[in-house]
Design a protein around this motif. Sequence first.
Motif, PDB file in Angstrom:
ATOM      1  N   ASP A  45      29.539  44.029  33.510  1.00 52.38           N
ATOM      2  CA  ASP A  45      30.820  44.426  34.098  1.00 52.38           C
ATOM      3  C   ASP A  45      31.637  43.207  34.531  1.00 52.38           C
ATOM      4  OD1 ASP A  45      30.344  47.096  33.695  1.00 52.38           O
ATOM      5  OD2 ASP A  45      29.631  47.484  35.729  1.00 52.38           O
ATOM      6  N   VAL A  46      30.949  42.171  35.005  1.00 52.54           N
ATOM      7  CA  VAL A  46      31.667  40.952  35.403  1.00 52.54           C
ATOM      8  C   VAL A  46      32.392  40.351  34.203  1.00 52.54           C
ATOM      9  CG1 VAL A  46      31.397  38.574  36.231  1.00 52.54           C
ATOM     10  CG2 VAL A  46      30.120  40.430  37.319  1.00 52.54           C
ATOM     11  N   THR A  47      31.730  40.326  33.063  1.00 56.46           N
ATOM     12  CA  THR A  47      32.329  39.685  31.886  1.00 56.46           C
ATOM     13  C   THR A  47      33.351  40.562  31.200  1.00 56.46           C
ATOM     14  OG1 THR A  47      30.650  40.486  30.324  1.00 56.46           O
ATOM     15  CG2 THR A  47      30.184  38.423  31.496  1.00 56.46           C
ATOM     16  N   ASP A  48      33.307  41.872  31.442  1.00 58.27           N
ATOM     17  CA  ASP A  48      34.188  42.793  30.717  1.00 58.27           C
ATOM     18  C   ASP A  48      35.339  43.336  31.560  1.00 58.27           C
ATOM     19  OD1 ASP A  48      32.667  42.482  28.474  1.00 58.27           O
ATOM     20  OD2 ASP A  48      31.563  44.350  28.688  1.00 58.27           O
ATOM     21  N   SER A  49      35.500  42.848  32.778  1.00 58.31           N
ATOM     22  CA  SER A  49      36.495  43.415  33.683  1.00 58.31           C
ATOM     23  C   SER A  49      37.818  42.660  33.704  1.00 58.31           C
ATOM     24  CB  SER A  49      35.925  43.493  35.109  1.00 58.31           C
ATOM     25  OG  SER A  49      34.818  44.369  35.136  1.00 58.31           O
ATOM     26  N   GLY A  50      37.955  41.645  32.866  1.00 58.03           N
ATOM     27  CA  GLY A  50      39.214  40.906  32.813  1.00 58.03           C
ATOM     28  C   GLY A  50      39.492  40.095  34.060  1.00 58.03           C
ATOM     29  N   ILE A  55      37.349  33.810  39.609  1.00 51.11           N
ATOM     30  CA  ILE A  55      36.641  34.947  40.203  1.00 51.11           C
ATOM     31  C   ILE A  55      35.395  35.280  39.391  1.00 51.11           C
ATOM     32  CG2 ILE A  55      36.802  37.407  40.744  1.00 51.11           C
ATOM     33  CD1 ILE A  55      39.736  36.986  41.404  1.00 51.11           C
ATOM     34  N   ALA A  56      35.491  35.194  38.060  1.00 58.24           N
ATOM     35  CA  ALA A  56      34.330  35.495  37.213  1.00 58.24           C
ATOM     36  C   ALA A  56      33.185  34.532  37.498  1.00 58.24           C
ATOM     37  CB  ALA A  56      34.735  35.423  35.743  1.00 58.24           C
ATOM     38  N   VAL A  57      33.489  33.252  37.646  1.00 55.32           N
ATOM     39  CA  VAL A  57      32.455  32.264  37.959  1.00 55.32           C
ATOM     40  C   VAL A  57      31.814  32.586  39.307  1.00 55.32           C
ATOM     41  CG1 VAL A  57      32.058  29.845  38.574  1.00 55.32           C
ATOM     42  CG2 VAL A  57      33.412  30.410  36.551  1.00 55.32           C
ATOM     43  N   ILE A  60      29.519  35.588  38.862  1.00 56.71           N
ATOM     44  CA  ILE A  60      28.282  35.215  38.159  1.00 56.71           C
ATOM     45  C   ILE A  60      27.342  34.480  39.099  1.00 56.71           C
ATOM     46  CG2 ILE A  60      27.333  33.653  36.413  1.00 56.71           C
ATOM     47  CD1 ILE A  60      28.208  36.236  35.196  1.00 56.71           C
ATOM     48  N   ASN A  61      27.892  33.635  39.977  1.00 53.76           N
ATOM     49  CA  ASN A  61      27.057  32.939  40.959  1.00 53.76           C
ATOM     50  C   ASN A  61      26.413  33.928  41.919  1.00 53.76           C
ATOM     51  OD1 ASN A  61      27.587  30.415  39.881  1.00 53.76           O
ATOM     52  ND2 ASN A  61      29.317  30.007  41.237  1.00 53.76           N
ATOM     53  N   ARG A  62      27.164  34.940  42.341  1.00 52.73           N
ATOM     54  CA  ARG A  62      26.592  35.984  43.196  1.00 52.73           C
ATOM     55  C   ARG A  62      25.489  36.730  42.456  1.00 52.73           C
ATOM     56  NH1 ARG A  62      30.095  40.379  46.032  1.00 52.73           N
ATOM     57  NH2 ARG A  62      28.018  40.908  46.766  1.00 52.73           N
ATOM     58  N   TYR A  63      25.717  36.928  41.195  1.00 56.91           N
ATOM     59  CA  TYR A  63      24.745  37.627  40.353  1.00 56.91           C
ATOM     60  C   TYR A  63      23.436  36.843  40.307  1.00 56.91           C
ATOM     61  CZ  TYR A  63      23.380  40.282  36.118  1.00 56.91           C
ATOM     62  OH  TYR A  63      22.760  41.074  35.189  1.00 56.91           O
ATOM     63  N   ARG A  64      23.546  35.527  40.145  1.00 59.71           N
ATOM     64  CA  ARG A  64      22.352  34.673  40.138  1.00 59.71           C
ATOM     65  C   ARG A  64      21.664  34.711  41.498  1.00 59.71           C
ATOM     66  NH1 ARG A  64      24.963  30.877  36.334  1.00 59.71           N
ATOM     67  NH2 ARG A  64      23.560  30.670  34.532  1.00 59.71           N
ATOM     68  N   ASP A 110      18.133  33.730  30.805  1.00 58.29           N
ATOM     69  CA  ASP A 110      18.729  33.671  29.470  1.00 58.29           C
ATOM     70  C   ASP A 110      19.822  34.723  29.314  1.00 58.29           C
ATOM     71  OD1 ASP A 110      17.139  31.550  28.677  1.00 58.29           O
ATOM     72  OD2 ASP A 110      15.622  32.815  27.740  1.00 58.29           O
ATOM     73  N   LEU A 111      19.608  35.898  29.893  1.00 58.47           N
ATOM     74  CA  LEU A 111      20.635  36.937  29.859  1.00 58.47           C
ATOM     75  C   LEU A 111      21.924  36.443  30.509  1.00 58.47           C
ATOM     76  CD1 LEU A 111      21.694  39.871  29.551  1.00 58.47           C
ATOM     77  CD2 LEU A 111      20.584  40.369  31.745  1.00 58.47           C
ATOM     78  N   ILE A 112      21.810  35.787  31.640  1.00 62.25           N
ATOM     79  CA  ILE A 112      23.004  35.282  32.330  1.00 62.25           C
ATOM     80  C   ILE A 112      23.716  34.238  31.481  1.00 62.25           C
ATOM     81  CG2 ILE A 112      23.836  34.061  34.375  1.00 62.25           C
ATOM     82  CD1 ILE A 112      21.561  35.414  35.943  1.00 62.25           C
TER      83      ILE A 112
END
Length: 296
Positions: A45-50, A55-57, A60-64, A110-112
């Motif tokens: 969703d992070v990569t596909d939300s435009g 903000i995307a970076v 992704i950091n929060r995701y990690r 690897d997924l990230i």
Amino acid sequence: MSVLAMRTGFTNPRTTNFYYSFVFLPREKREAIEAVYAFARRGDDVTDSGLSPEIAVREINRYREALDACYTGGSSLGEARSNGDAGDPCLRALADAVRRYRIPRQHFEDLILGLEMDLRMDGGGLRYETFDELAVYCYRVASTIGLIAIEIFGYRNAQAREYAVNLGQALQLVNILRDVQSDARRGRVYLPRDDMDRFGVRPHDLSEGHYSSAFVELMQLECDRARESFNLARAKLAEEDRRSMVAAEIMAGIYWRLFKRIQVRAYNVFGDRVRLSRPRKFWTALSVYLGAEWHK
């Protein structure tokens, strides 16, 4: 665009392809794999939300950080809770799954990396020059999910890992071929530049839905590669692991039928999206569960 189709969280996923492979799993394994897919979908969703690059970076950091909390627990889990993540039942379930099934963290890492490849594609920034480069992407966003899943399903033969890698690539290629137009319209062209140049197909041909003999030849080439990945997966599934891999085999059956539908449409994937009806998905799942071979 990863192989994932579930929405984040424990919502009803009956409209997705994955629901039909999960439904026959024992409850413990089903809850674990749902947690994995929900977490992975969150990254998708992070990569596909435009989102803007900044903000995307950050996301992704929060995701990690959330992943780190699942593996380290303790104070890290407390920090995630203060950020509002650990209160999510998906994260708690994932933390339980990675401990219970000893899922290697590298698969998630690897997924990230694969999700970050998607972000670099936005605006036409990243293109895959060769199929080998595309295969790296497929491994990261799809084969990793398979490698995680087989740890939950359980296996005895080490060939199961090669099975997961090849099946993941096959599923991701089907996704890419089905969605070439919608992806191209957002600036993401996954088909290798070498292949497109060989047949004289340009990115705008994909976004504009230009169906031509050149496009058909390109699709035939990529479908041959998808078929090879399906065949390699079949060859690597050991007899002693067939029953434990029934959920993965159901997914193979559903995507195989999507693949065949692309061919029935003479590779014209423009316009109405290639899809299967719910009854068709359920019948495929039930037949594979009862022992039918999905490729027949």
